[in-house]
Motif scaffolding. Structure first.
Motif, PDB file in Angstrom:
ATOM      1  N   ILE A 140     -18.614  -9.173  -8.260  1.00 26.25           N
ATOM      2  CA  ILE A 140     -18.967  -8.854  -6.875  1.00 26.25           C
ATOM      3  C   ILE A 140     -20.286  -8.091  -6.817  1.00 26.25           C
ATOM      4  CG2 ILE A 140     -18.286  -7.482  -4.856  1.00 26.25           C
ATOM      5  CD1 ILE A 140     -15.358  -8.147  -5.605  1.00 26.25           C
ATOM      6  N   ALA A 141     -20.447  -7.107  -7.708  1.00 25.09           N
ATOM      7  CA  ALA A 141     -21.667  -6.296  -7.731  1.00 25.09           C
ATOM      8  C   ALA A 141     -22.889  -7.121  -8.110  1.00 25.09           C
ATOM      9  CB  ALA A 141     -21.492  -5.131  -8.706  1.00 25.09           C
ATOM     10  N   ALA A 142     -22.705  -8.127  -8.944  1.00 21.28           N
ATOM     11  CA  ALA A 142     -23.829  -8.935  -9.420  1.00 21.28           C
ATOM     12  C   ALA A 142     -24.213 -10.059  -8.468  1.00 21.28           C
ATOM     13  CB  ALA A 142     -23.497  -9.523 -10.797  1.00 21.28           C
ATOM     14  N   ASN A 143     -23.402 -10.267  -7.427  1.00 17.80           N
ATOM     15  CA  ASN A 143     -23.664 -11.382  -6.506  1.00 17.80           C
ATOM     16  C   ASN A 143     -23.593 -10.886  -5.060  1.00 17.80           C
ATOM     17  OD1 ASN A 143     -23.609 -14.159  -8.169  1.00 17.80           O
ATOM     18  ND2 ASN A 143     -22.163 -12.716  -9.089  1.00 17.80           N
ATOM     19  N   GLN A 144     -24.651 -10.227  -4.644  1.00 20.50           N
ATOM     20  CA  GLN A 144     -24.706  -9.644  -3.316  1.00 20.50           C
ATOM     21  C   GLN A 144     -24.853 -10.677  -2.204  1.00 20.50           C
ATOM     22  OE1 GLN A 144     -24.329  -6.251  -2.627  1.00 20.50           O
ATOM     23  NE2 GLN A 144     -23.700  -6.255  -4.778  1.00 20.50           N
ATOM     24  N   GLN A 145     -25.130 -11.919  -2.563  1.00 22.97           N
ATOM     25  CA  GLN A 145     -25.316 -12.952  -1.542  1.00 22.97           C
ATOM     26  C   GLN A 145     -23.989 -13.553  -1.068  1.00 22.97           C
ATOM     27  OE1 GLN A 145     -26.458 -13.032  -4.668  1.00 22.97           O
ATOM     28  NE2 GLN A 145     -28.649 -13.496  -4.762  1.00 22.97           N
ATOM     29  N   VAL A 146     -22.877 -13.164  -1.712  1.00 21.53           N
ATOM     30  CA  VAL A 146     -21.587 -13.752  -1.354  1.00 21.53           C
ATOM     31  C   VAL A 146     -20.555 -12.670  -1.047  1.00 21.53           C
ATOM     32  CG1 VAL A 146     -22.026 -15.773  -2.798  1.00 21.53           C
ATOM     33  CG2 VAL A 146     -20.710 -13.858  -3.722  1.00 21.53           C
ATOM     34  N   GLU A 147     -19.520 -13.082  -0.347  1.00 19.61           N
ATOM     35  CA  GLU A 147     -18.370 -12.226  -0.074  1.00 19.61           C
ATOM     36  C   GLU A 147     -17.175 -12.821  -0.817  1.00 19.61           C
ATOM     37  OE1 GLU A 147     -16.379  -8.976   1.822  1.00 19.61           O
ATOM     38  OE2 GLU A 147     -18.514  -9.486   1.672  1.00 19.61           O
ATOM     39  N   ILE A 148     -16.629 -12.060  -1.780  1.00 17.30           N
ATOM     40  CA  ILE A 148     -15.460 -12.501  -2.537  1.00 17.30           C
ATOM     41  C   ILE A 148     -14.241 -11.784  -1.964  1.00 17.30           C
ATOM     42  CG2 ILE A 148     -14.376 -12.622  -4.813  1.00 17.30           C
ATOM     43  CD1 ILE A 148     -17.189 -12.677  -6.028  1.00 17.30           C
TER      44      ILE A 148
END
Length: 290
Positions: free
Chosen positions: A129-137
């Motif tokens: 989650i921290a490494a992919n700020q462009q998405v909402e998990i």
């Protein structure tokens, strides 16, 4: 309400404000529409199209394979809850999860495939989650674990991994199972381990009597061996294996929060109604709610 009042006043026959008010109201209406938050605008577009595009991993039984599986059924159930039709976007997993999120959620593949509206079977992991700020998990829907299954005729007794020294053990290549088994006890099982393209292939060899045991995800084992006798499944411990397993959920583009909210609500309803458990059971898998 203010905009609605202006529209009402301007519509009165003979009103002296008619001309100017209609013009002002039109400008306000355009501004109001332009100011619609992206989260709602994206979902409104999906609603207008009437289709929910769902990305699922290809050749990934029991979750998705040839338009069938747990995630395929889940995609259909979610779309139905939202009053939409479903359009599946099967894809081959990239080298990294970050690649999958980029190609199937927030950007699309450079060859023009994707992105989807939502990607299923995404690890619900803080680092990811921290490494992919462009998405909402979000919307965790299952906890996966690694298990060992043995042929009870070939391995009658089992008291731990040492019971399998010298036995033929199958694992999937580039998998958690393969990594932990090959690295266990300074490579104690390396010479007797056989590598397969998929866990499903390894499990078929086990059923055929060509292997003594297989280390794989619990869901893969349950689905493949649900009608097969003479097999026993065990919880085994490895130093590098998360004891509690890992959670999987969904991912949408970061600013598509209205879709995320509705999918979360739909997921909650599927759990509450028992439909989620039935989807898993249909494919021989016992769901483990996070």
């Amino acid at each position: 309400m203010k905009l609605l009042n202006i529209l009402r006043r301007a519509s009165r026959p003979g009103s002296q404000l008619a001309s100017r008010s209609r013009h002002a109201a039109a400008l306000l209406l355009v501004s109001a529409l332009a100011a619609t938050p992206p989260a709602f605008a994206d979902f409104e577009k999906i609603q207008k199209n009437g289709v929910l595009k769902v990305a699922v991993y290809e050749e990934f039984p029991p979750y998705s394979q040839k338009q069938e599986g747990i995630d395929v059924d889940l995609a259909q159930a979610l779309a139905s809850k939202l009053g939409l039709k479903v359009s599946l976007l099967p894809f081959t997993a990239g080298e990294k999860l970050n690649d999958d999120l980029r190609n199937m959620v927030w950007k699309g593949h450079y060859l023009g495939y994707g992105p989807a509206d939502v990607l299923l079977h995404v690890p619900y992991d803080k680092q990811l989650i921290a490494a992919n700020q462009q998405v909402e998990i979000f919307a965790p829907y299952h906890t996966e674990t690694v298990r060992l299954v043995r042929n009870t005729a070939k391995v009658p007794e089992f008291s731990g991994m040492d019971s399998l020294v010298g036995k033929k053990i199958g694992v999937e290549k580039v998998s958690i199972s393969g990594v932990v088994l090959l690295g266990e006890a300074d490579g104690k099982f390396r010479d007797s381990t056989q590598i397969f393209s998929t866990a499903a292939e390894a499990l078929e060899k086990l059923k055929a009597g060509e292997l003594d045991a297989v280390l794989a995800n619990r869901s893969e084992i349950e689905s493949a061996l649900r009608d097969a006798p003479n097999f026993a499944m065990h919880d085994v411990t490895f130093q590098r294996l998360p004891r509690k397993g890992w959670i999987v959920g969904m991912a949408v583009k970061k600013d598509n929060l209205e879709l995320a909210r509705r999918l979360q609500a739909a997921t909650n309803e599927l759990f509450e109604s028992g439909e989620m458990a039935k989807i898993f059971a249909k494919h021989g898998v016992q769901i483990v709610k996070p």
